[in-house]
Design a protein around this motif. Structure first.
Motif, PDB file in Angstrom:
ATOM      1  N   ASP A 490     109.266 -12.118  54.750  1.00  0.00           N
ATOM      2  CA  ASP A 490     108.353 -13.160  55.353  1.00  0.00           C
ATOM      3  C   ASP A 490     106.997 -13.818  55.041  1.00  0.00           C
ATOM      4  O   ASP A 490     107.044 -13.944  52.941  1.00  0.00           O
ATOM      5  CB  ASP A 490     107.846 -12.583  56.427  1.00  0.00           C
ATOM      6  CG  ASP A 490     108.347 -13.325  58.256  1.00  0.00           C
ATOM      7  OD1 ASP A 490     107.617 -14.297  58.410  1.00  0.00           O
ATOM      8  OD2 ASP A 490     108.054 -12.493  58.907  1.00  0.00           O
ATOM      9  N   ASN A 621     110.559 -16.329  72.698  1.00  0.00           N
ATOM     10  CA  ASN A 621     110.925 -16.830  70.885  1.00  0.00           C
ATOM     11  C   ASN A 621     110.390 -18.163  70.610  1.00  0.00           C
ATOM     12  O   ASN A 621     110.929 -19.625  72.343  1.00  0.00           O
ATOM     13  CB  ASN A 621     112.552 -17.058  71.192  1.00  0.00           C
ATOM     14  CG  ASN A 621     113.218 -17.680  70.525  1.00  0.00           C
ATOM     15  OD1 ASN A 621     112.829 -17.075  68.900  1.00  0.00           O
ATOM     16  ND2 ASN A 621     114.207 -18.582  70.247  1.00  0.00           N
ATOM     17  N   THR A 623     110.152 -22.190  69.418  1.00  0.00           N
ATOM     18  CA  THR A 623     111.185 -23.005  68.574  1.00  0.00           C
ATOM     19  C   THR A 623     110.212 -24.177  68.980  1.00  0.00           C
ATOM     20  O   THR A 623     109.756 -24.859  69.330  1.00  0.00           O
ATOM     21  CB  THR A 623     112.315 -22.883  68.689  1.00  0.00           C
ATOM     22  OG1 THR A 623     112.502 -23.570  69.886  1.00  0.00           O
ATOM     23  CG2 THR A 623     113.358 -21.491  68.435  1.00  0.00           C
ATOM     24  N   ASP A 643     112.364 -21.676  60.653  1.00  0.00           N
ATOM     25  CA  ASP A 643     112.191 -20.481  61.026  1.00  0.00           C
ATOM     26  C   ASP A 643     112.749 -19.761  61.794  1.00  0.00           C
ATOM     27  O   ASP A 643     113.163 -20.233  62.980  1.00  0.00           O
ATOM     28  CB  ASP A 643     110.338 -20.074  61.205  1.00  0.00           C
ATOM     29  CG  ASP A 643     110.603 -18.446  61.736  1.00  0.00           C
ATOM     30  OD1 ASP A 643     111.347 -18.037  62.275  1.00  0.00           O
ATOM     31  OD2 ASP A 643     109.126 -18.367  61.874  1.00  0.00           O
ATOM     32  N   CYS A 644     114.710 -19.231  61.989  1.00  0.00           N
ATOM     33  CA  CYS A 644     114.460 -18.768  63.007  1.00  0.00           C
ATOM     34  C   CYS A 644     114.731 -17.292  63.700  1.00  0.00           C
ATOM     35  O   CYS A 644     114.562 -16.370  62.420  1.00  0.00           O
ATOM     36  CB  CYS A 644     116.222 -18.684  62.062  1.00  0.00           C
ATOM     37  SG  CYS A 644     116.807 -20.238  62.990  1.00  0.00           S
ATOM     38  N   GLU A 645     114.007 -16.993  64.110  1.00  0.00           N
ATOM     39  CA  GLU A 645     114.070 -15.256  64.574  1.00  0.00           C
ATOM     40  C   GLU A 645     115.233 -14.752  65.598  1.00  0.00           C
ATOM     41  O   GLU A 645     116.017 -14.997  66.248  1.00  0.00           O
ATOM     42  CB  GLU A 645     112.538 -15.434  65.782  1.00  0.00           C
ATOM     43  CG  GLU A 645     112.108 -13.617  65.993  1.00  0.00           C
ATOM     44  CD  GLU A 645     111.033 -13.572  66.836  1.00  0.00           C
ATOM     45  OE1 GLU A 645     110.335 -12.815  67.065  1.00  0.00           O
ATOM     46  OE2 GLU A 645     110.971 -14.537  67.189  1.00  0.00           O
ATOM     47  N   HIS A 671     112.256 -12.720  60.813  1.00  0.00           N
ATOM     48  CA  HIS A 671     112.137 -14.322  61.197  1.00  0.00           C
ATOM     49  C   HIS A 671     113.421 -13.950  59.548  1.00  0.00           C
ATOM     50  O   HIS A 671     113.073 -13.996  58.798  1.00  0.00           O
ATOM     51  CB  HIS A 671     110.825 -14.133  60.706  1.00  0.00           C
ATOM     52  CG  HIS A 671     109.743 -14.716  61.683  1.00  0.00           C
ATOM     53  ND1 HIS A 671     109.828 -15.467  62.855  1.00  0.00           N
ATOM     54  CD2 HIS A 671     108.954 -13.456  62.080  1.00  0.00           C
ATOM     55  CE1 HIS A 671     109.173 -15.264  63.827  1.00  0.00           C
ATOM     56  NE2 HIS A 671     108.767 -14.457  64.008  1.00  0.00           N
TER      57      HIS A 671
END
Length: 681
Positions: A490, A621, A623, A643-645, A671
């Motif tokens: 990260d 979440n 975005t 950045d995708c969680e 992440h």
């Protein structure tokens, strides 16, 4: 009894208050025979905020009925589904006896507040307290807390001042303890939190803002803070993130404890209340800070004698930084920590009464966006307060006149939209700008950049200017160069120090940057929604014991011609396919990305906040909806970090904490960071 603090206002009903002070000791003395069986009193008081009588449970120290002493107070806040009785989770067999044992052996009052909101509860127990839902705000629990504090101070023998007021709590009550102590730092000297909830919504109805303790540590710069985590707590990852934020805040007097325990629980109440006793004995908590930072989600607020009133439209927070008699910095954000400036019709800062009554003052306002400085003449009012009108942009304000301190030059934030994110592996020039807030030129400025981090290589760390004009900046962005080294994973927080020398003195600035991992891979597949409709497979958890599968989600997002390309003037979301998410069953599903960019052509227009699937924490979440400027040059290339969680319940029934097996599945999140370049062609 010690004198009350000057200027501390209370809602007093003289007749009723005197009657209660006379009658209460007699009432408690009559109850002394049953004190061993019930070492507390369940009482009520009138609340204008809720429009009803509110309950609380009070634990008085041994001998209160017969003594004339005054005592400090700890306000304790319960967790989800509980109430002021503190009996939902354990039938009154653990928390209540521990608090009673502490007050029996210490000269401290403990008040268990009631977070009950009838709309959000299904019965006496069972619901979300403190009115912290996204669609809430009808009952400002902060204002209610002031009612309760005033009632306790006027009805019982309490010691005055922030030093002798503390907050504590479990879970959502731990969040309440951190939030209320940050909102009222001039009233609360110490705060503790047992396994606190990581984020909830605060502010007025219709304009609520997501508030995360890890983003607001600077408001606790003059408060003693203690976090306590049970090792088997199901949201331990969130606690670790909160702990790391406070541990990295040098201005916060912070300590942490971890207990080996298998549940989401308040595990060391007596030992933690001893922390508050140490705070009650700390005279440093009495003196007002010489310099402070603060943030608020309210349109109007008062803190340390300053009052701010704004016409912010929609959700937004106001940040005051480096406030001193010499001036202050001001920012507004539509969301924290990295949102753009809020929109507002006006914003007024009324200072504390720090200045000579009716004396003339010069106010210098440096507007960060335009890089321009304006000067206005004004006068302090009869109380010695100065009123300053601003817009909702970024400002650095200084005052010149009797009692106004001369400010040293200061480092402007490297990025006005959250942390600066330098790429590793290659030399870069840091965008450093030193502001001279004085009304006269600054001479002989020299700076030296250093870092204690082994991942930072200072390539050129010194620069100098003979003169920096009044209200001007020294642009050092082409002179100081560094190179960062990063590993996988990260973003890595990295700290740098800047020493400043100038005519008449020295100063030091410390700042953090967030370094992306290395390598930063390309995404497997990207879809841009610029007004288009698309159906994605997304991961859905089965339950809190693990497992899950893909479901179909159809969305229409963005604003444009819908051709799947972000073109000048359009807004879009960006979706990424993850070959493997954090959960074992999360394979080849899609997620909407949070977008980071340093380009002036790309702006984040909205922070899309959605509940994580089947989470119990309130965590969102987050975005992005981004917009590309109509003025973007042809053949421009814009590097982005996407950045995708992803998240998962992790249940391992063969794991034990002491003698007890794991009680709940852990909620983990991860992440996934990718490098992606946008181009017009």
């Amino acid at each position: 009894m010690p004198p009350r603090r000057a200027g501390w206002s209370r809602r007093k009903r003289p007749g009723a208050t005197r009657l209660l002070r006379v009658a209460l000791p007699a009432l408690l003395a009559c109850a002394a025979g049953t004190a061993a069986a019930q070492p507390y009193q369940d009482l009520t008081h009138d609340s204008k905020v809720f429009g009803e009588k509110r309950h609380y449970r009070i634990f008085l120290p041994r001998g209160y009925e017969t003594s004339t002493r005054s005592y400090p107070v700890i306000f304790y806040f319960h967790g989800h589904s509980d109430r002021y009785t503190l009996e939902k989770y354990d039938d009154g067999k653990d928390t209540v006896p521990k608090i009673a044992a502490f007050t029996a052996s210490h000269e401290v009052i403990v008040v268990a507040a009631d977070g009950y909101v009838a709309r959000d509860y299904t019965g006496f127990y069972g619901g979300a307290p403190y009115d912290v839902k996204r669609d809430g705000g009808q009952y400002d629990y902060g204002e209610y807390f002031l009612e309760l504090l005033r009632h306790i101070d006027s009805s019982f023998r309490t010691l005055p001042g922030r030093r002798y007021h503390a907050t504590s709590g479990l879970s959502m009550g731990g969040f309440a303890s951190l939030y209320l102590s940050a909102r009222y730092p001039d009233l609360i000297g110490s705060a503790s939190a047992f396994n606190p909830g990581p984020e909830f919504y605060v502010g007025e109805p219709g304009r609520r803002s997501l508030w995360r303790p890890k983003d607001q540590t600077s408001s606790h710069g003059h408060t003693m803070i203690r976090l306590i985590r049970a090792s088997g707590d199901y949201i331990s990852q969130y606690h670790e993130e909160t702990r790391a934020a406070y541990a990295a805040a040098p201005e916060v007097d912070f300590e942490f404890r971890q207990d080996e325990y298998h549940r989401h629980w308040a595990t060391s109440i007596g030992e933690t209340f001893e922390f508050h006793v140490r705070a009650f004995q700390n005279p440093k908590l009495e003196a007002p800070p010489k310099q402070w930072n603060y943030s608020s989600a309210q349109r109007r607020f008062s803190v340390y004698g300053y009052s701010v009133s704004s016409g912010i439209e929609g959700a937004g927070l106001t940040f005051l930084r480096n406030v001193s008699p010499g001036g202050f910095g001001l920012r507004t954000r539509r969301w924290s920590p990295d949102g753009p400036a809020a929109a507002c019709s006006s914003l007024t800062v009324l200072t504390a009464p720090l200045y000579r009554p009716n004396a003339p003052y010069q106010v210098a306002d440096y507007k960060v966006e335009s890089g321009t400085s304006t000067k206005t003449e004004t006068r302090a009012d009869a109380a010695g307060r100065v009123s300053i009108e601003l817009d909702c942009g970024a400002h650095e304000v200084s005052l010149t006149g009797p009692g106004a301190e001369l400010l040293p030059p200061s480092l402007l934030p490297l990025s006005e939209l959250g942390p600066f994110r330098p790429m590793p592996g290659a030399p870069i020039h840091l965008p450093l700008h030193i502001l001279n807030t004085r009304t006269a030129p600054l001479t002989n400025l020299s700076v030296e950049l250093t870092s204690s981090y082994p991942t930072v290589q200072i390539l050129k760390g010194t620069a100098a200017r003979k003169t920096v004009g009044a209200g001007a900046t020294a642009d050092l962005s082409g002179e100081l160069s560094v190179q960062f080294t990063a590993g996988a994973g990260d973003f890595a927080r990295t700290r740098l120090d800047l020493a400043l020398s100038f005519d008449g003195g020295q100063a030091k600035e410390t700042f953090d940057v967030m370094v992306p991992p290395d390598p930063l891979p390309a995404p497997a597949e990207v879809v841009v929604l610029d007004g288009a409709t698309r159906t994605f497979s997304v991961f859905r958890q089965t339950g809190n014991q693990g497992g899950g599968a893909s479901i179909q989600r159809t969305v229409t997002e963005g604003a444009g011609n819908g051709n799947g390309r972000l073109e000048p003037g359009e807004a879009a979301t960006i979706w990424v396919r993850l070959p493997q998410g954090l959960d074992p069953f999360d394979k080849n599903n899609w997620c909407r990305a949070k977008v980071y960019s340093s380009s002036r052509w790309l702006t984040e227009e909205d922070d899309i906040q959605e509940d994580k699937q089947r989470e119990w924490t309130g965590a969102q979440n987050r975005t992005s909806l981004v917009r590309l400027s109509r003025k973007t040059p042809v053949e421009e290339k814009i590097p982005l970090i996407l950045d995708c969680e992803s998240w998962s319940f992790s249940f391992t029934p063969d794991v034990r904490f002491g003698a007890e097996p794991l009680y709940q599945a852990f909620q983990f999140h991860k992440h996934h960071l990718f490098e992606w370049n946008w181009a017009t062609k």
